[in-house]
Motif scaffolding. Structure first.
Motif, short mmCIF file in Angstrom:
data_model
loop_
_atom_site.label_atom_id
_atom_site.label_comp_id
_atom_site.label_asym_id
_atom_site.label_seq_id
_atom_site.Cartn_x
_atom_site.Cartn_y
_atom_site.Cartn_z
N UNK A 221 0.82 -1.22 0.00
CA UNK A 221 0.00 0.00 0.00
C UNK A 221 0.85 1.27 0.00
N UNK A 222 2.18 1.11 -0.10
CA UNK A 222 3.04 2.29 -0.15
C UNK A 222 4.50 1.89 -0.01
N UNK A 223 5.35 2.89 0.22
CA UNK A 223 6.79 2.62 0.36
C UNK A 223 7.39 3.45 1.50
N UNK A 224 8.48 2.92 2.06
CA UNK A 224 9.35 3.68 2.95
C UNK A 224 10.67 3.84 2.21
N UNK A 225 11.12 5.07 2.06
CA UNK A 225 12.38 5.32 1.35
C UNK A 225 13.40 5.98 2.26
N UNK A 226 14.66 5.64 2.07
CA UNK A 226 15.77 6.26 2.81
C UNK A 226 16.93 6.51 1.86
N UNK A 227 17.62 7.62 2.06
CA UNK A 227 18.82 7.87 1.25
C UNK A 227 19.86 8.62 2.08
N UNK A 228 21.10 8.64 1.56
CA UNK A 228 22.21 9.32 2.25
C UNK A 228 22.75 10.47 1.41
N UNK A 229 21.91 11.04 0.55
CA UNK A 229 22.38 12.09 -0.37
C UNK A 229 22.91 13.32 0.37
N UNK A 230 22.38 13.59 1.57
CA UNK A 230 22.81 14.79 2.30
C UNK A 230 23.99 14.51 3.23
N UNK A 231 24.43 13.27 3.26
CA UNK A 231 25.58 12.93 4.11
C UNK A 231 26.86 13.41 3.44
N UNK A 232 27.73 14.02 4.22
CA UNK A 232 28.97 14.57 3.65
C UNK A 232 29.89 13.48 3.12
N UNK A 233 29.81 12.29 3.74
CA UNK A 233 30.61 11.17 3.24
C UNK A 233 29.79 10.44 2.18
N UNK A 234 30.00 10.72 0.93
CA UNK A 234 29.18 10.20 -0.16
C UNK A 234 29.30 8.69 -0.33
N UNK A 235 30.22 8.08 0.42
CA UNK A 235 30.36 6.63 0.31
C UNK A 235 29.53 5.89 1.35
N UNK A 236 28.72 6.64 2.13
CA UNK A 236 27.88 6.01 3.15
C UNK A 236 26.93 5.00 2.52
#
Length: 525
Positions: A304-319
């Motif tokens: 019925x939907x999705x939960x999304x997460x991202x690390x785009x705002x993290x200063x370490x882009x390799x997170x």
């Protein structure tokens, strides 16, 4: 009758005006006249023992499920459980296992597709296996529990994060139980759980999180029959994400996660080529990091939907997201789904109450006011009352989106409401000369789900015709609530293929009241 029910029955029978000597004579009369044969006594004892045994077994199996579900996902992998059980009692055990598995599939058809066991399905599975062996079923269940307990201790290491994570997941459910019909406290609890886990167990990386729910596409059907609307997100993302709509023909992996029914993990978004970036101010060269999209399932394992997460705002882009984090996020999805559907259920019950009172008021001019409460768990096994609606003598309603919570110890003059909650029986009382009828709505186990607190002013009772109309309304409201609760069970076949937005379902809940009323009329003709 339970003790609270017996006390309430006698209280209603005696009333407020009966003298103490009369009450004592009534007590003596009941003591002298009440007789119980030896056969009745035995049957009653057997019933008590049976109920205690069922409760004990349920508690035992719930503890076993929690032990296996060490990461609080809310479900177990069916094949993993089958693999362990296949070594129980050799060939005879394998035969019992296969027969029980087929029966389980017939009871829960979605299992063939999703391969995930809920707590209830896990309990059913073990009980089915135990029933296939000759001898005492209880002993077989005990042997199964011991066997599985030993197996899980050998194959799973209890994570040190487990207790903290379970607490955060419980906070999500608690938010739903005391929020009335508002989803905001639930969304806040989800975001808190994710941020606290990242801080404690995720290397303190900076994450963005968001929830999007499926809706029918009304305005742009050419872009697909359904869309995803973003209903909640972390605070920094709200300006460019909240209330945004994602269609199937737009870039993104969310619909792929929905269609496949499993998480999609993109460790390097800059290399993927099919990611939708909502923040257009974000420089293209800085669009780096990981993305995880998890589907949200209801009790029938429909997305019925999705939960999304991202690390785009993290200063370490390799997170990146580690396996133990992804597993916890699946637990968050499960906790959110339970909480979301609990709030939807409360909204449906409230809609039934609205429709029922709309029907009742023109027929009962002697009713002065009605206050509607929903019952929620409190501390130390006590229950609290959430005031969700007040209706005045004209029928004008005020719905409290943020309910007023009543605690027993702080509301002595409203103790009659808590007596009604305890006994799940009608309670009559007078407060400052104003007479009240407190009527419970029951859940499927006859526990109190909600209460109508009906004020009839100086009158000690309603006129006969109005009393009859009130009883008819209460009967139909209870039938509609029972139908709503029955539909939410995992082993009840859903009547809809798509999990529509809960506002539409709320309208349907009101229609249920009229449906039962019409059925009653048809039976009377």
């Amino acid at each position: 009758l339970t003790l609270p029910q017996f006390v309430q029955l006698m209280d209603n029978f005696v009333g407020e005006d009966m003298s103490l000597p009369t009450v004592k004579r009534l007590t003596a009369f009941i003591k002298g006249e009440y007789k119980q044969t030896e056969e009745e006594r035995k049957k009653q004892l057997e019933k008590v023992h049976r109920m205690a045994h069922v409760a004990q077994r349920k508690q035992l199996l719930e503890a076993l499920f929690e032990k296996w579900d060490s990461n609080a996902c809310g479900s177990l992998d069916l094949e993993e459980v089958v693999a362990v059980l296949s070594t129980f009692k050799g060939d005879m055990g394998k035969e019992a296992l296969m027969r029980a598995k087929e029966q389980l599939f017939s009871r829960y058809p979605h299992l063939r597709r999703v391969g995930k066991l809920s707590q209830k399905a896990f309990q059913t599975f073990l009980e089915l296996i135990a029933s296939k062996f000759t001898g005492n079923e209880d002993e077989t269940i005990d042997n199964l529990v011991r066997f599985l307990t030993t197996s899980v201790e050998q194959s799973h290491t209890k994570s040190w994060q487990s207790s903290a994570r379970r607490k955060w997941l419980q906070d999500i459910q608690q938010a739903a139980e005391t929020s009335g019909t508002s989803m905001e406290p639930v969304y806040k609890a989800v975001m808190n759980a994710l941020s606290q886990d990242t801080e404690a167990h995720g290397g303190n990386k900076r994450i963005s999180a968001y929830i999007a729910l499926l809706e029918e596409s009304q305005r742009c059907p050419e872009q697909g029959q359904v869309l995803l609307r973003y209903v909640a997100c972390t605070a920094d993302d709200a300006p460019h994400l909240l209330n945004q709509v994602l269609h199937r023909d737009m870039k993104g992996v969310s619909f792929a996660a929905i269609d496949q029914g499993k998480p999609i993990y993109v460790p390097r978004v800059q290399l993927h080529g099919n990611i939708h970036f909502w923040n257009s101010d974000f420089p293209e060269e800085e669009r780096k990091g990981s993305l995880l999209v998890l589907p949200l399932y209801d009790a029938h394992w429909r997305v019925f939907g999705i939960l999304g997460l991202d690390t785009l705002q993290d200063e370490c882009h390799k997170s990146i997201f580690l396996i133990h984090e992804i597993t916890f996020y699946e637990g968050v999805c499960h906790a959110f789904s339970k909480a979301y559907h609990h709030v939807c259920m409360q909204e449906h019950v409230l809609q039934v109450a609205v429709t029922a009172l709309d029907w009742l008021y023109p027929r009962t001019p002697s009713i002065h006011a009605v206050t509607t409460y929903l019952v929620a768990p409190g501390k130390d096994k006590n229950r609290v009352l959430c005031k969700v609606m007040t209706t005045d003598n004209t029928g004008q309603k005020e719905i409290h989106s943020s309910p007023v919570v009543l605690l027993r110890e702080e509301n002595l003059l409203r103790d009659y409401l808590f007596k009604c909650t305890d006994s799940s029986e009608v309670t009559l009382t007078s407060v400052y000369g104003e007479h009240h009828i407190a009527v419970p709505l029951h859940d499927l186990s006859r526990q109190t789900l909600g209460i109508f607190d009906i004020s009839i002013g100086q009158n000690k009772k309603l006129p006969p015709q109005e009393q009859k109309e009130l009883q008819k309304m209460l009967k139909m409201a209870q039938a509609a609530c029972s139908e709503i609760l029955q539909r939410s069970l995992e082993d009840t076949e859903p009547t809809q293929v798509l999990e529509a937005e809960h506002v539409a379902n709320g309208r349907h809940a009101g229609i249920l009241f009229h449906r039962f009323m019409l059925q009653e009329l048809r039976e009377c003709v």
